[in-house]
Every structure is written in C-alpha cells, then in structure tokens.
Design an enzyme around this catalytic site. Structure first.
Site, short mmCIF file in Angstrom:
data_model
loop_
_atom_site.label_atom_id
_atom_site.label_comp_id
_atom_site.label_asym_id
_atom_site.label_seq_id
_atom_site.Cartn_x
_atom_site.Cartn_y
_atom_site.Cartn_z
N ARG A 45 0.83 -1.21 0.00
CA ARG A 45 0.00 0.00 0.00
C ARG A 45 0.86 1.25 0.00
O ARG A 45 0.50 2.27 -0.62
CB ARG A 45 -0.95 -0.03 1.21
N GLY A 103 -1.02 -12.32 -4.74
CA GLY A 103 -2.45 -12.02 -4.85
C GLY A 103 -2.75 -10.58 -4.44
O GLY A 103 -3.62 -9.93 -5.03
N ASP A 132 -3.47 -15.47 7.79
CA ASP A 132 -2.25 -16.02 7.20
C ASP A 132 -1.44 -16.86 8.19
O ASP A 132 -0.43 -17.46 7.81
CB ASP A 132 -1.37 -14.88 6.67
N LYS A 185 -5.77 -19.57 -0.82
CA LYS A 185 -4.54 -18.79 -0.63
C LYS A 185 -3.49 -19.28 -1.64
O LYS A 185 -3.83 -19.90 -2.62
CB LYS A 185 -4.06 -18.92 0.82
C1 S3P Z 1 -3.98 -9.18 2.47
C2 S3P Z 1 -5.22 -9.69 2.76
C3 S3P Z 1 -5.46 -11.12 3.04
C4 S3P Z 1 -4.16 -11.87 3.33
C5 S3P Z 1 -3.07 -11.51 2.37
C6 S3P Z 1 -2.78 -10.01 2.42
C7 S3P Z 1 -3.87 -7.73 2.20
O1 S3P Z 1 -6.06 -11.71 1.90
O2 S3P Z 1 -4.38 -13.25 3.31
O3 S3P Z 1 -1.89 -12.20 2.65
O4 S3P Z 1 -2.74 -7.20 2.20
O5 S3P Z 1 -4.91 -7.08 1.99
P1 S3P Z 1 -7.66 -11.73 1.69
O6 S3P Z 1 -8.11 -10.36 1.44
O7 S3P Z 1 -7.84 -12.61 0.48
O8 S3P Z 1 -8.20 -12.34 2.94
#
Ligand code: S3P
Length: 442
Positions: free
Chosen positions: A32, A100, A326, A353
C-alpha cells in the site's frame, strides 16, 4: 512466468533458540505504501519497506505505470508519484509473480484509470479466484476479460470516470475491500465499502494518512461502513513500515515449541486487525510478553519476548479468523505439539490462498507424524503433548511461502530431519527467514 528452480531444504532440531531478531517490514503495508506514494504528487519516502518478491512485483508494476521508484543506499525508498488519475498505460503485461495482494489491489487502481493492463502470474497465482474483485470493479465500469474461472491471465480495461459504488463485501477480504477503495480514489463521488466482518484496515489508515477524505462508521448491524470521497488529492508522505506480525508468528511459534528457548522479536506490528495469532497462542498457554509498546507509522508496535511453554489445545475462535488468516499454517504446527485435540473451524478462505492451506498442511502434518482430519472449513489436529515430531519425511510447499516456513518451524522440534521440497517461495515475503533462524540457533 517462469519460477526459479526449486530449492530443497532440510531442517533439523538445533536445540534452544536464543537471541533477538527483527522481522522485515509488513507486506500488506509495504504494498500500500508503494501504491499510494505512486499516486501522490511529489516525493514520498518509505523506510522499512519489505524487499520481498511480492512487494518488488508491486514496485515494478507501479514503475511500468509511470512512477519513479528508487531504493537509496540508506535503504530508504523514494517514490515520485504521478498523481491520482495519472497512471500511464503499461507497455507490457504486469507480472505479479506469486502475489495475490499486488494483483487484486492493482486491478482496482487500473479499473478507474483510462488505461488497459494485462496481469500474469506464476502457477499458484494463476489458480486463484479473481471473480471476487472482477464483480465490483466491473460494476464500477471496468471491462475485464479473464481466463476461465475468473483467473489469470486477465486484462483490465479501466473506465475514467468510473462509477462510484456502494459495495457490501460478500467475503471477509481486505484485498477486495482495498481493490474497491483504490478504484474509488479516482472515481467522482463517494465510494462505499460495507464490511460485515472487520478485516485488516491498513488501506483505510494509509489513505487517510495521505490526505484522502475517508470516514469509517459502524452501522446498526455492527458492520463497518467505509466512505471515501473520490478524485482525491494524495500528498506525499514519510512512511515507516512496522515489522510484519505474520512473519513474527513463525518465530513466536518456534520459541514456544522448542524447549529452553527465549527469543526477542523486535518491531512487531500489533494492529488489532492482524494480531489474532498472538491471542490464539496465549490461549494455548504460550508465554508472550509485549515490551516497549509504541507507535510506528500510525500503527501500534511492540517487541515480543517469547519463551518456551507447554501448550494446551484451545480451539481458536472462528471470529478471530480475519485477524490471523495467514497464520493458521504455523498455528497448526503449534496445535500439533499441544496437549489435546484442536478443532479449527471457519477457515474455508484458506483453500484459496497461495495453496489450499488446509489440504497442504494436512498432507504435510501427516507426513511428519501427526494425526489430523480435514474438514471442508477447517482441520482437527491430535496434539502430541510436547513430544517432538517423528520427522524423517519430505513435505511439499506447493509454491506457498507460509507452508515452507511452517514446516521449517516444525523441523526445529523433530526427532529426525524434515525436508521441504522447495523453500524458494520464502523469498516472496521473508527473504532473510533462514538467516534469522540460523542466528537464533547460535
Ligand atoms: C492481504 C489480505 C489477506 C491476506 C493476504 C494479504 C492484504 O487476503 O491473506 O496475505 O494485504 O490485503 P484476503 O483479502 O484474500 O483475505
């Protein structure tokens, strides 16, 4: 994309862990910080940025869309942003690697800019569902063409001006929330996200910190309602990124399970939307002391002193899931050594995940000598009451950094070595993990 050659690793029990480690910067905050700095006009400085592959993928994508991003010799990152609305058309596909978070948040940014971007990733990322962000972003006007099942590779053609929406999250996901908010940054009017179950709030905190007009209210049903005024003007910031509680969790479990250990983990971010794992470990009898509580970059931070303690099974409250989402893989390792049986429910999100973490952990735990039963939304683990794992087995990390690190922690209390087929994914979130572990073993 091509993935580096597998890096097998053998872990054997070294005796007590002792000393101090400082975990690297928080991954969520690092992503971010780069994105918002790249949208501010002027120079932002980021100290303590996580220099893992996932965050570097975000940096490369923001560069490809016009931001000037440099790492100074002092380790401070300097970002000259393009301004909200100023992202440029990338010339080639954005390679998100294993990340992701990069993918979903950047899809949000692209969705409200007059540009088109193609997103590609590794074999793990290419299996993950993107429909959860495609749906709201398409409602805002983006034109998204995805591979079958709403997966990568996919192409986002942004709409400018985009349509601000009011979106109730159907799944507790900070990535989905953030994708909509980041799209809303360049949409005229108010974008609203309604969050029935609170998830990590770094996007909200940081958007407000960069000067966006953002408010959070709790509605009559207890849901968080986040309202963001679009076409925001973001002002450059100096950001200090606190240490990642998700990385700290590996050392917290390691020190808890290896007899004779005492470890100080410095600079751990303890934002309540992230710190559920420490609550769950304490409920199992872990000895975790918080010292030197302070605030870093607008986030609560402390050092943690963790001493070995006999653990007792305690079913984690499913309501804690978003604040420790996580950390379940390494919590499973702790549960596998506790006295009694642990039933963990309400964690179906783990199946989407970096790997299916319920299935991957169940398979690996069985291989190292643990009795467990997989449930559609969880796992039942028979604890070994402090008896180390028999070990003498190989486990598969399935391109999942947290699986590799969880079994590395298990290997610290095993009668015979545990080998991990591929530890290369550790570099996505915690490049120094094995060095820091070795430091505690001396
Ligand atoms: C994250 C949100 C989570 C987490 C990921 C990082 C983030 O995922 O598992 O490692 O930085 O917003 P989800 O939004 O899919 O729960």
């Amino acid at each position: 994309m091509t993935h580096p050659a597998p890096q097998p690793r053998v872990i054997s029990a070294p005796g007590p862990l002792r000393g101090t480690v400082r975990v690297p910067g928080d991954k969520s905050i690092s992503h971010r910080a780069l994105m918002l700095s790249a949208l501010a006009v002027g120079e932002s400085r980021i100290e303590g940025l996580l220099e893992g592959e996932d965050v570097l993928a975000t940096a490369a994508a923001m560069r490809a869309m016009g931001a000037d991003i440099m790492r100074g010799g002092d380790g401070v990152w300097r970002v000259h942003g393009v301004g909200v609305g100023g992202l440029l058309q990338p010339e080639s596909a954005l390679d998100m690697g294993n990340s992701g978070t990069s993918t979903r948040l950047l899809m949000g940014l692209v969705a409200s800019h007059p540009i088109t971007a193609t997103f590609i990733g590794d074999a793990s990322l290419s299996k993950r569902p993107m429909g959860r962000v495609i749906d709201p972003l398409a409602t805002m006007g983006a034109d998204i063409t995805a591979s079958p099942g709403g997966r990568l590779p996919l192409m986002v053609r942004g709409l400018c001006p985009a349509v601000p929406i009011s979106y109730r999250l159907p799944v507790a996901s900070a990535q989905v929330k953030s994708a909509v908010l980041l799209a809303g940054v360049n949409a005229p009017g108010i974008t609203r996200v309604i969050e029935p179950v609170a998830t990590r709030d770094h996007s909200e905190r940081m958007l407000a910190g960069f000067g966006a007009d953002l408010s959070v209210e709790i509605d009559e049903e207890g849901a968080r309602v986040i309202s963001l005024v679009g076409e925001a003007e973001l002002k450059p910031q100096q950001i200090a990124v606190p240490g990642d509680p998700s990385s700290a969790a590996f050392f917290a479990v390691a020190a808890s399970i290896v007899p004779g250990s005492e470890v100080r983990i410095a600079n751990v971010g303890l934002n309540p939307t992230r710190s559920g794992v420490f609550t769950a470990l304490r409920a199992m009898g872990a000895d975790i002391e918080e010292v030197d509580a302070r605030s870093v970059g607008g986030e609560p931070v402390a050092d943690l002193i963790v001493r070995h303690a006999p653990l007792v099974a305690a079913d984690p409250d499913p309501a804690l899931a978003p604040s420790m989402i996580d950390e379940y893989p390494v919590l499973f390792v702790a549960a596998a050594l506790a006295r009694g049986r642990t039933e963990i429910r309400g964690i179906e999100e783990l199946r989407v995940k970096e790997s299916d973490r319920i299935a991957t952990m169940a398979e690996g735990l069985r291989a190292i000598g643990v009795a467990c039963e997989e449930l559609p939304d969880g796992l039942i683990i028979e604890g070994r009451d402090g008896d180390g794992f028999p070990g003498d087995a190989q486990v598969a990390s399935k391109l999942d950094h947290r699986i590799a690190m969880s079994f590395a922690v298990a290997g610290l209390h095993a009668a015979k070595p545990i080998s991990i087929d591929d530890a290369a994914p550790v570099a996505t979130s915690f490049p120094d993990f094995f060095e820091l572990l070795a430091h505690l073993q001396n």
